[in-house]
Design an enzyme around this catalytic site. Structure first.
Site, short mmCIF file in Angstrom:
data_model
loop_
_atom_site.label_atom_id
_atom_site.label_comp_id
_atom_site.label_asym_id
_atom_site.label_seq_id
_atom_site.Cartn_x
_atom_site.Cartn_y
_atom_site.Cartn_z
N ASP A 67 36.77 34.29 40.75
CA ASP A 67 37.29 35.64 40.48
C ASP A 67 38.31 36.09 41.52
OD1 ASP A 67 35.24 35.81 42.46
OD2 ASP A 67 33.82 36.40 40.91
N ASN A 136 22.33 42.54 41.23
CA ASN A 136 22.06 42.93 39.83
C ASN A 136 22.07 41.74 38.88
OD1 ASN A 136 24.73 42.29 39.71
ND2 ASN A 136 25.45 44.28 39.00
N HIS A 138 24.47 39.43 38.58
CA HIS A 138 25.77 38.93 38.09
C HIS A 138 26.08 37.54 38.64
CE1 HIS A 138 28.17 41.05 41.56
NE2 HIS A 138 27.94 39.81 41.88
N GLU A 143 29.10 41.25 35.00
CA GLU A 143 28.09 42.26 35.30
C GLU A 143 27.08 42.32 34.15
OE1 GLU A 143 28.07 43.10 38.22
OE2 GLU A 143 29.76 44.29 38.94
C1 F6R Z 1 32.11 35.94 44.31
C2 F6R Z 1 31.26 36.11 43.13
C3 F6R Z 1 30.02 36.93 43.18
C4 F6R Z 1 29.18 36.69 44.44
C5 F6R Z 1 27.97 37.62 44.45
C6 F6R Z 1 27.14 37.44 45.69
O1 F6R Z 1 33.20 35.09 44.02
O2 F6R Z 1 31.61 35.60 42.12
O3 F6R Z 1 29.25 36.65 42.05
O4 F6R Z 1 28.78 35.36 44.47
O5 F6R Z 1 28.39 38.94 44.36
O6 F6R Z 1 27.87 37.84 46.80
P1 F6R Z 1 27.31 37.60 48.28
O7 F6R Z 1 27.26 36.13 48.47
O8 F6R Z 1 28.36 38.23 49.15
O9 F6R Z 1 26.00 38.26 48.34
#
Ligand code: F6R
Length: 265
Positions: A67, A136, A138, A143
């Site tokens: 992303d 959450n 994702h 989401e």
């Molecule tokens: C980032 C992504 C998100 C993160 C997730 C966890 O490229 O796609 O899905 O992997 O938000 O983020 P952290 O590792 O910072 O807790």
């Protein structure tokens, strides 16, 4: 799904790095799917160290990130392109031309998703996708209630995710609410997937993903449909798994199985 419960965050990173290096040894021009955020940072550190020790070369590797923020130019200090350059790409021998992120700066963001899918197809698809998980549930920035059939597209972040990611932005700084993210269907097309989670804040999301019902309310639960997923978590992130003892029991048989039958992957 294979659930690997590691003792520490470092062990999670080492296991993930082992799988990446084995793949690259077997297929030097492998296509890796990468994530940003805090969770994969120790993995990138470990891979950088192994590269410096001449244990792995990324010369022929291609990468696709999950992303990118909409409205941040690639050279913006908070763009995911900058994050990847600073935390990984600048420290290994990868050809920067072979590193891909969705175009968060696209003139027409509606076209950026299909264009990314096209680039992915041309590269032959992802061999190994590394994922983190949101509190959450994702994956990527799909989401809760994202379509399980979704493709790379524009997505609005939830308030929870905006809050969770505030730590990367200075208080006065603009924090985007819109992103371009690989879709759930796109992610599920990877040949192999590693879902990583560390820390107690991820325990509920991991329990929902692994043991909860398959539901768009927990996008990571869609991984239950993929035949080749390993969920690699530390003790804290594993705390709410009902079948924790079973996963450890399975793991205790792994060496025996590997010795007798080899790695089926
Ligand atoms: C980032 C992504 C998100 C993160 C997730 C966890 O490229 O796609 O899905 O992997 O938000 O983020 P952290 O590792 O910072 O807790």
């Amino acid at each position: 799904m294979e659930v690997v419960i590691a003792k520490t965050q470092v062990e999670v990173a080492k296991r993930c790095a082992d799988i990446c290096c084995t793949l690259i040894k077997k297929k030097p021009n492998a296509v890796l799917g990468l994530a940003t955020g805090t969770t994969p940072l120790p993995v990138y550190k470990e891979l950088i160290q192994r590269h410096r020790a001449d244990e792995v070369s990324f010369r022929q590797v291609t990468t696709f990130n999950l992303d990118e923020y909409l409205g941040l130019a690639p050279d913006h200090p908070r763009s995911y392109r900058t994050f990847m350059n600073e935390n990984f790409f600048e420290h290994i021998d990868i050809d920067i031309e072979n590193t891909n992120l969705p175009d968060g700066n696209a003139e027409n963001p509606l076209k950026a998703g299909p264009e990314y899918e096209e680039r992915l197809r041309e590269a032959g698809g992802i061999d190994l996708q590394i994922l983190g998980i949101g509190t959450n549930g994702h994956i990527g920035f799909n989401e809760p209630t994202s379509s399980l059939g979704s493709r790379t597209r524009l997505k609005t972040l939830t308030e929870i995710t905006v809050r969770d990611n505030k730590r990367f932005f200075k208080s006065e700084e603009f924090q985007p609410r819109l992103v371009i993210t690989m879709g759930i269907k796109t992610i599920l097309e990877a040949k192999r997937i590693l879902l990583l989670a560390t820390g107690s804040r991820k325990a509920q999301a991991i329990a929902d993903a692994v043991e909860g019902p398959l539901s768009a309310m927990c996008p990571a639960s869609s991984l239950q449909m993929h035949p080749n997923v390993s969920v690699i978590v530390d003790n804290a992130a594993a705390a709410k798994l009902q079948l924790k003892e079973y996963y450890l029991w399975v793991l205790s048989h792994q060496d025996y199985l590997l010795e007798r039958f080899g790695d089926p992957r």
